[in-house]
Design a protein around this motif. Structure first.
Motif, mmCIF file in Angstrom:
data_model
loop_
_atom_site.group_PDB
_atom_site.id
_atom_site.type_symbol
_atom_site.label_atom_id
_atom_site.label_comp_id
_atom_site.label_asym_id
_atom_site.label_seq_id
_atom_site.Cartn_x
_atom_site.Cartn_y
_atom_site.Cartn_z
ATOM 1 N N TYR A 1 -6.868 0.512 0.346
ATOM 2 C CA TYR A 1 -7.805 1.340 -0.425
ATOM 3 C C TYR A 1 -7.501 2.832 -0.210
ATOM 4 C CZ TYR A 1 -11.866 3.792 -2.036
ATOM 5 O OH TYR A 1 -12.663 4.689 -2.687
ATOM 6 N N ASN A 2 -7.258 3.214 1.035
ATOM 7 C CA ASN A 2 -7.002 4.629 1.315
ATOM 8 C C ASN A 2 -5.725 5.126 0.645
ATOM 9 O OD1 ASN A 2 -9.342 4.970 2.777
ATOM 10 N ND2 ASN A 2 -8.365 4.370 4.726
ATOM 11 N N GLN A 3 -4.717 4.275 0.617
ATOM 12 C CA GLN A 3 -3.442 4.691 0.030
ATOM 13 C C GLN A 3 -3.489 4.735 -1.495
ATOM 14 O OE1 GLN A 3 -2.005 6.147 2.525
ATOM 15 N NE2 GLN A 3 0.018 5.316 2.127
ATOM 16 N N GLU B 1 -8.522 -4.477 8.192
ATOM 17 C CA GLU B 1 -7.922 -3.147 8.438
ATOM 18 C C GLU B 1 -6.859 -2.845 7.387
ATOM 19 O OE1 GLU B 1 -6.162 -2.300 12.372
ATOM 20 O OE2 GLU B 1 -8.141 -2.913 13.146
ATOM 21 N N ALA B 2 -6.049 -3.847 7.082
ATOM 22 C CA ALA B 2 -5.006 -3.659 6.065
ATOM 23 C C ALA B 2 -5.640 -3.370 4.702
ATOM 24 C CB ALA B 2 -4.101 -4.892 5.992
ATOM 25 N N CYS B 3 -6.775 -4.015 4.423
ATOM 26 C CA CYS B 3 -7.472 -3.771 3.145
ATOM 27 C C CYS B 3 -7.981 -2.332 3.082
ATOM 28 C CB CYS B 3 -8.638 -4.740 2.973
ATOM 29 S SG CYS B 3 -8.099 -6.430 2.699
ATOM 30 N N HIS B 4 -8.526 -1.829 4.182
ATOM 31 C CA HIS B 4 -8.958 -0.422 4.239
ATOM 32 C C HIS B 4 -7.762 0.489 3.955
ATOM 33 C CE1 HIS B 4 -13.181 -0.271 5.544
ATOM 34 N NE2 HIS B 4 -12.925 -1.441 6.108
ATOM 35 N N TYR B 5 -6.648 0.162 4.597
ATOM 36 C CA TYR B 5 -5.450 0.980 4.415
ATOM 37 C C TYR B 5 -5.018 0.962 2.948
ATOM 38 C CZ TYR B 5 -0.805 2.911 5.293
ATOM 39 O OH TYR B 5 0.314 3.706 5.278
ATOM 40 N N LEU C 1 -19.196 -7.799 7.314
ATOM 41 C CA LEU C 1 -17.757 -7.574 7.505
ATOM 42 C C LEU C 1 -17.181 -6.536 6.551
ATOM 43 C CD1 LEU C 1 -16.032 -11.071 7.805
ATOM 44 C CD2 LEU C 1 -16.085 -9.245 9.510
ATOM 45 N N ILE C 2 -17.657 -6.573 5.306
ATOM 46 C CA ILE C 2 -17.006 -5.746 4.280
ATOM 47 C C ILE C 2 -17.856 -4.546 3.868
ATOM 48 C CG2 ILE C 2 -15.658 -7.693 3.400
ATOM 49 C CD1 ILE C 2 -17.614 -8.004 1.147
ATOM 50 N N ALA C 3 -18.944 -4.317 4.606
ATOM 51 C CA ALA C 3 -19.900 -3.273 4.220
ATOM 52 C C ALA C 3 -19.236 -1.917 4.006
ATOM 53 C CB ALA C 3 -20.989 -3.163 5.278
ATOM 54 N N ALA C 4 -18.262 -1.565 4.847
ATOM 55 C CA ALA C 4 -17.709 -0.213 4.805
ATOM 56 C C ALA C 4 -16.582 -0.061 3.786
ATOM 57 C CB ALA C 4 -17.191 0.162 6.190
ATOM 58 N N LEU C 5 -16.252 -1.136 3.104
ATOM 59 C CA LEU C 5 -15.061 -1.100 2.242
ATOM 60 C C LEU C 5 -15.439 -1.158 0.762
ATOM 61 C CD1 LEU C 5 -11.925 -1.313 2.157
ATOM 62 C CD2 LEU C 5 -12.205 -3.779 2.216
ATOM 63 N N ALA D 1 0.841 -1.202 0.000
ATOM 64 C CA ALA D 1 0.000 0.000 0.000
ATOM 65 C C ALA D 1 0.875 1.250 0.000
ATOM 66 C CB ALA D 1 -0.922 -0.012 1.213
ATOM 67 N N ASP D 2 1.920 1.237 0.827
ATOM 68 C CA ASP D 2 2.792 2.409 0.931
ATOM 69 C C ASP D 2 3.577 2.651 -0.345
ATOM 70 O OD1 ASP D 2 1.972 3.170 3.434
ATOM 71 O OD2 ASP D 2 3.474 1.955 4.476
ATOM 72 N N GLU D 3 3.781 1.614 -1.124
ATOM 73 C CA GLU D 3 4.507 1.795 -2.385
ATOM 74 C C GLU D 3 3.595 2.320 -3.495
ATOM 75 O OE1 GLU D 3 7.903 -1.549 -1.287
ATOM 76 O OE2 GLU D 3 6.554 -1.956 -2.952
ATOM 77 N N ARG D 4 2.318 2.367 -3.195
ATOM 78 C CA ARG D 4 1.323 3.041 -4.036
ATOM 79 C C ARG D 4 1.377 2.720 -5.525
ATOM 80 N NH1 ARG D 4 -0.855 8.137 -1.714
ATOM 81 N NH2 ARG D 4 -0.161 8.204 0.422
ATOM 82 N N ARG D 5 1.467 1.450 -5.847
ATOM 83 C CA ARG D 5 1.260 1.097 -7.255
ATOM 84 C C ARG D 5 -0.245 1.103 -7.509
ATOM 85 N NH1 ARG D 5 5.098 -2.023 -5.334
ATOM 86 N NH2 ARG D 5 7.155 -1.959 -6.295
#
Ligand code: SAH
Length: 348
Positions: free
Chosen positions: A251-253, A245-249, A281-285, A208-212
């Protein structure tokens, strides 16, 4: 003697660095990159605009990885082509070309075998043999592209969904992505790359941090830790809470919607209650759920859900506002489940 690295393992900037060490100008690296990815040559001597001494030096210090086809199966139903390739040490891997309306998609393996131990999967039956070198992953794409060149077609997308866990071979998997998407190379768009993972959480943060701009596909296959831990041992190390949580992150990145893979297995995860729990579980993503009828692997004995139940499961997800589709099965007439061809070959 030290093993020579594959020339296909180098990103363009790494080739520039290598050439700088050799006292060669940058444009030489660009020439080599073009020979590899634009002209797709298979021998150093075809790089005719390089001085002979440089060709010899490349030959002495690198290899032009080529894959030997052990078997090639072509589906009569949809043209899906499945290869079993032998590597230089004799290890075998599978690669698949899937023709879609939007172009050809190539599914690559990232490891020989796998150590993740998922209970439904054929690739992990014999454990992990070794990581693939980046160039051995790139060579799978090149081999397919050369075949498609004969028809004037190109590889439009690459999915890291063959044997192996790409995030357990992080450097090579990300090098593959950078190399096949390079503007000076095959020019496959980042959006046309999908990396599928069992869910190695720290590696998802790193990616995520490498933002490809690639799509992250997460093999979920369950809606509770209890069920997921039974099917996928990795869940004992990284549970669903942390994974989501990692999946949300991610998506945000990256702004990229997550794909969840959910293989329906009779009597394990295929009830409407499972669909409801998943939807919660995944409603917010922002995500998409790919529902996959599990491929039957005899050694595993897990059965696939009946078609009516598959449809009911998807209808329930849709009713609850989840974006879900059933994955179209390709190459149904050839043994297309990951790892099955290699496992059959190993049996002899
Ligand atoms: N290691 C990665 C990528 C390889 S597997 C991962 O686990 O995601 C690619 C996809 O095929 C994964 O979603 C995996 O769970 C799924 N898969 C493996 N065996 C399967 C089977 N027998 N039937 C259906 N899907 C399967």
């Amino acid at each position: 003697m030290k093993k020579r690295p594959s020339l296909y393992s180098y990103r363009l900037r790494e080739l520039v660095d290598l050439f700088a060490d050799w006292g060669e100008p940058k444009y030489r690296a660009q020439q080599v990159f073009a020979w590899l990815y634009k002209r797709r040559v298979s021998d150093y001597d075809e790089m005719t605009n390089l001085p002979q001494a440089l060709r010899d030096r490349l030959r002495a210090n690198t290899t032009l990885t080529s894959l030997r086809e052990v078997t090639r199966q072509v589906s009569e139903l949809d043209g899906t082509t499945k290869f079993l390739f032998a590597l230089s040490d004799g290890a075998t891997i599978e690669t698949v070309i899937m023709p879609h309306d939007y172009g050809n998609s190539v599914c690559v393996s990232t490891q020989v075998g796998c150590k993740m131990g998922c209970k439904f999967c054929a690739s992990t039956l014999g454990g992990l043999v070794r990581n693939l070198e980046a160039g051995e992953i790139v060579a799978q794409v090149i081999h397919c592209q050369r075949l498609l060149d004969q028809k004037g077609e190109r590889v439009a997308s690459v999915v890291l969904m063959g044997s192996g866990e790409p995030l357990d071979n992080y450097e090579a998997a990300t090098a593959l992505i950078d190399i096949v998407t390079a503007p000076d190379g095959l020019q496959i768009g980042q959006r046309h790359i999908t990396l599928s993972t069992v869910g190695i959480v720290p590696a998802i943060y790193r990616l995520a941090d490498e933002r490809r701009g690639i799509t992250l596909a997460v093999s979920l296959h369950a809606a509770s830790d209890e069920v997921r831990s039974r099917l996928m041992p990795i869940n004992k190390a990284y549970d669903m809470n942390g994974l989501l949580e990692a999946c949300h992150y991610y998506y945000n990145q990256t702004g990229r919607r997550i794909t969840f893979e959910y293989a329906l297995i009779k009597d394990h995860n295929d009830q409407l209650d499972d669909a409801r729990q998943l939807a919660r579980l995944i409603a917010a993503l922002p995500c998409h759920v790919n529902v996959i009828p599990v491929n039957y692997v005899p050694e595993r004995g897990l059965k696939r859900t009946r078609n009516e139940q598959i449809q009911a499961f998807v209808r329930e997800l849709l009713r609850l506002g989840v974006n879900a589709t059933v994955r179209r099965e390709m190459g149904g007439d050839i043994s297309a489940a990951c790892g099955q061809l290699r496992a059959e070959h190993a049996k002899g």
